[in-house]
Scaffold this motif. Structure first.
Motif, PDB file in Angstrom:
ATOM      1  N   MET A   1       0.847  -0.859  -0.090  1.00 29.76           N
ATOM      2  CA  MET A   1      -0.360  -0.398   0.060  1.00 29.76           C
ATOM      3  C   MET A   1       0.756   1.325  -0.093  1.00 29.76           C
ATOM      4  O   MET A   1       1.598   1.440   0.437  1.00 29.76           O
ATOM      5  CB  MET A   1      -1.171   0.023   1.133  1.00 29.76           C
ATOM      6  CG  MET A   1      -1.682   1.098   1.497  1.00 29.76           C
ATOM      7  SD  MET A   1      -2.613   1.441   2.689  1.00 29.76           S
ATOM      8  CE  MET A   1      -3.831   0.642   3.325  1.00 29.76           C
ATOM      9  N   SER A   2       0.898   2.171  -1.368  1.00 32.59           N
ATOM     10  CA  SER A   2       1.824   3.173  -1.366  1.00 32.59           C
ATOM     11  C   SER A   2       0.894   4.383   0.290  1.00 32.59           C
ATOM     12  O   SER A   2      -0.416   4.622   0.283  1.00 32.59           O
ATOM     13  CB  SER A   2       1.964   4.085  -2.584  1.00 32.59           C
ATOM     14  OG  SER A   2       0.505   4.854  -2.530  1.00 32.59           O
ATOM     15  N   SER A   3       1.668   4.733   0.545  1.00 32.82           N
ATOM     16  CA  SER A   3       1.732   6.324   1.427  1.00 32.82           C
ATOM     17  C   SER A   3       0.859   7.351   0.478  1.00 32.82           C
ATOM     18  O   SER A   3       1.039   7.967  -0.674  1.00 32.82           O
ATOM     19  CB  SER A   3       2.199   6.484   2.133  1.00 32.82           C
ATOM     20  OG  SER A   3       3.952   7.055   1.683  1.00 32.82           O
ATOM     21  N   LYS A   4      -0.018   8.556   1.631  1.00 34.83           N
ATOM     22  CA  LYS A   4      -0.101   9.461   1.174  1.00 34.83           C
ATOM     23  C   LYS A   4       0.647  10.871   1.181  1.00 34.83           C
ATOM     24  O   LYS A   4       0.165  10.501   3.006  1.00 34.83           O
ATOM     25  CB  LYS A   4      -1.913   9.716   0.716  1.00 34.83           C
ATOM     26  CG  LYS A   4      -1.886   8.409  -0.658  1.00 34.83           C
ATOM     27  CD  LYS A   4      -3.020   8.543  -0.382  1.00 34.83           C
ATOM     28  CE  LYS A   4      -4.463  10.144  -0.460  1.00 34.83           C
ATOM     29  NZ  LYS A   4      -5.886   9.900  -0.601  1.00 34.83           N
ATOM     30  N   THR A   5       1.238  12.091   1.621  1.00 40.86           N
ATOM     31  CA  THR A   5       1.983  12.851   1.931  1.00 40.86           C
ATOM     32  C   THR A   5       1.685  14.652   1.875  1.00 40.86           C
ATOM     33  O   THR A   5       2.099  14.323   0.518  1.00 40.86           O
ATOM     34  CB  THR A   5       3.136  12.960   2.223  1.00 40.86           C
ATOM     35  OG1 THR A   5       3.532  11.239   2.703  1.00 40.86           O
ATOM     36  CG2 THR A   5       3.865  13.552   3.588  1.00 40.86           C
ATOM     37  N   ALA A   6       1.213  14.947   2.534  1.00 41.84           N
ATOM     38  CA  ALA A   6       1.055  16.608   2.097  1.00 41.84           C
ATOM     39  C   ALA A   6       1.848  17.021   3.103  1.00 41.84           C
ATOM     40  O   ALA A   6       2.345  17.407   3.695  1.00 41.84           O
ATOM     41  CB  ALA A   6      -0.268  16.639   3.006  1.00 41.84           C
ATOM     42  N   TYR A 121      -4.045  11.503   3.576  1.00 38.90           N
ATOM     43  CA  TYR A 121      -2.874  11.782   3.954  1.00 38.90           C
ATOM     44  C   TYR A 121      -2.148  12.377   4.966  1.00 38.90           C
ATOM     45  O   TYR A 121      -2.900  12.751   5.614  1.00 38.90           O
ATOM     46  CB  TYR A 121      -2.681  13.498   2.959  1.00 38.90           C
ATOM     47  CG  TYR A 121      -3.080  13.435   1.397  1.00 38.90           C
ATOM     48  CD1 TYR A 121      -1.697  13.149   1.016  1.00 38.90           C
ATOM     49  CD2 TYR A 121      -4.705  13.525   1.332  1.00 38.90           C
ATOM     50  CE1 TYR A 121      -2.004  13.414  -0.576  1.00 38.90           C
ATOM     51  CE2 TYR A 121      -4.296  14.116  -0.171  1.00 38.90           C
ATOM     52  CZ  TYR A 121      -3.214  13.808  -0.818  1.00 38.90           C
ATOM     53  OH  TYR A 121      -3.543  13.767  -2.224  1.00 38.90           O
ATOM     54  N   HIS A 122      -0.699  12.520   5.182  1.00 41.73           N
ATOM     55  CA  HIS A 122      -0.166  12.367   6.520  1.00 41.73           C
ATOM     56  C   HIS A 122       0.160  14.056   5.895  1.00 41.73           C
ATOM     57  O   HIS A 122       0.800  13.908   5.132  1.00 41.73           O
ATOM     58  CB  HIS A 122       1.238  11.771   6.745  1.00 41.73           C
ATOM     59  CG  HIS A 122       0.695  10.292   6.798  1.00 41.73           C
ATOM     60  ND1 HIS A 122       0.367   9.218   7.995  1.00 41.73           N
ATOM     61  CD2 HIS A 122       0.580   8.890   5.584  1.00 41.73           C
ATOM     62  CE1 HIS A 122       0.054   7.946   7.908  1.00 41.73           C
ATOM     63  NE2 HIS A 122       0.111   7.702   6.746  1.00 41.73           N
ATOM     64  N   VAL A 123       0.239  14.826   7.457  1.00 40.83           N
ATOM     65  CA  VAL A 123       0.454  15.831   6.836  1.00 40.83           C
ATOM     66  C   VAL A 123       1.464  16.308   7.346  1.00 40.83           C
ATOM     67  O   VAL A 123       1.537  16.163   8.617  1.00 40.83           O
ATOM     68  CB  VAL A 123      -0.743  16.719   7.539  1.00 40.83           C
ATOM     69  CG1 VAL A 123      -0.133  18.151   7.002  1.00 40.83           C
ATOM     70  CG2 VAL A 123      -1.864  16.232   6.453  1.00 40.83           C
ATOM     71  N   LEU A 124       2.314  17.062   6.761  1.00 46.50           N
ATOM     72  CA  LEU A 124       3.784  18.088   7.710  1.00 46.50           C
ATOM     73  C   LEU A 124       4.251  18.712   7.492  1.00 46.50           C
ATOM     74  O   LEU A 124       3.477  19.510   6.003  1.00 46.50           O
ATOM     75  CB  LEU A 124       4.878  16.804   6.898  1.00 46.50           C
ATOM     76  CG  LEU A 124       5.252  15.431   6.550  1.00 46.50           C
ATOM     77  CD1 LEU A 124       6.131  15.290   6.194  1.00 46.50           C
ATOM     78  CD2 LEU A 124       5.076  14.922   8.293  1.00 46.50           C
ATOM     79  N   THR A 125       4.727  19.868   8.056  1.00 51.04           N
ATOM     80  CA  THR A 125       4.448  21.222   7.584  1.00 51.04           C
ATOM     81  C   THR A 125       5.782  21.558   8.249  1.00 51.04           C
ATOM     82  O   THR A 125       6.387  20.975   8.829  1.00 51.04           O
ATOM     83  CB  THR A 125       3.335  21.946   8.855  1.00 51.04           C
ATOM     84  OG1 THR A 125       3.573  21.486  10.348  1.00 51.04           O
ATOM     85  CG2 THR A 125       1.943  21.279   9.256  1.00 51.04           C
TER      86      THR A 125
END
Length: 126
Positions: A1-6, A121-125
Motif C-alpha cells: 500500500m502506498s503512502s500519501k503525504t501532504a 494524507y499524512h500532513v507535514l508542516t
C-alpha cells in the motif's frame, strides 16, 4: 500500500532568513522523497503562498529542486491565503492550482487540512 503525504509550506520568504529558506528547501526535499514511494502533495498556505514567485527565479538556490518537484508532485496553494498575503499573481504565474474548500468565516476560503487528513494524507508542516 502506498503512502500519501501532504507537505504544507507556511514559512514566509519575505523574512529573507536562512530559517525560511531551510524550511522551504526541506519541504521540497521531503515532498520529492515521499513521491518516490507514494503520493505526495505540496500545499503553499499562509505566507507560504509567496514562495512560488520567489522559487521561479532561476538564480534562487532552491529553484532546481522546486522545478523538479513541480514536475513530479501535485502542487497547490490556498486561494484565500494567496489573496490575503498578496501572492495571487505569483501563484497564477506559476500555474499553481488554488484551492479553498475551507470556507472559514471572514476568509475567501482557504485550503482544507481536514480534507487532506480525511483523504488519507499524512500532513507535514514547514
Amino acid at each position: 500500500m502506498s503512502s500519501k503525504t501532504a507537505v504544507v509550506v507556511l514559512s514566509d520568504p519575505s523574512t529573507g532568513t536562512e530559517e525560511a529558506l531551510g524550511r522551504v528547501f526541506n519541504a521540497l526535499a521531503s515532498a520529492w522523497e515521499f513521491a518516490q514511494g507514494g503520493e505526495a502533495l505540496v500545499l503553499f498556505q499562509g505566507a507560504g503562498t509567496r514562495w512560488p514567485a520567489v522559487l521561479a527565479d532561476p538564480a534562487h538556490p532552491a529553484h532546481e529542486l522546486y522545478t523538479a518537484v513541480k514536475k513530479q508532485v501535485a502542487t497547490v496553494a490556498s486561494g484565500g491565503c494567496a489573496t490575503v498575503f498578496g501572492a495571487t499573481e505569483g501563484v497564477e504565474g506559476e500555474e499553481i492550482k488554488q484551492i479553498s474548500q475551507n470556507q472559514a468565516p471572514g476568509t475567501p476560503g482557504v485550503a482544507s487540512i481536514r480534507e487532506l487528513v480525511q483523504s488519507g494524507y499524512h500532513v507535514l508542516t514547514f
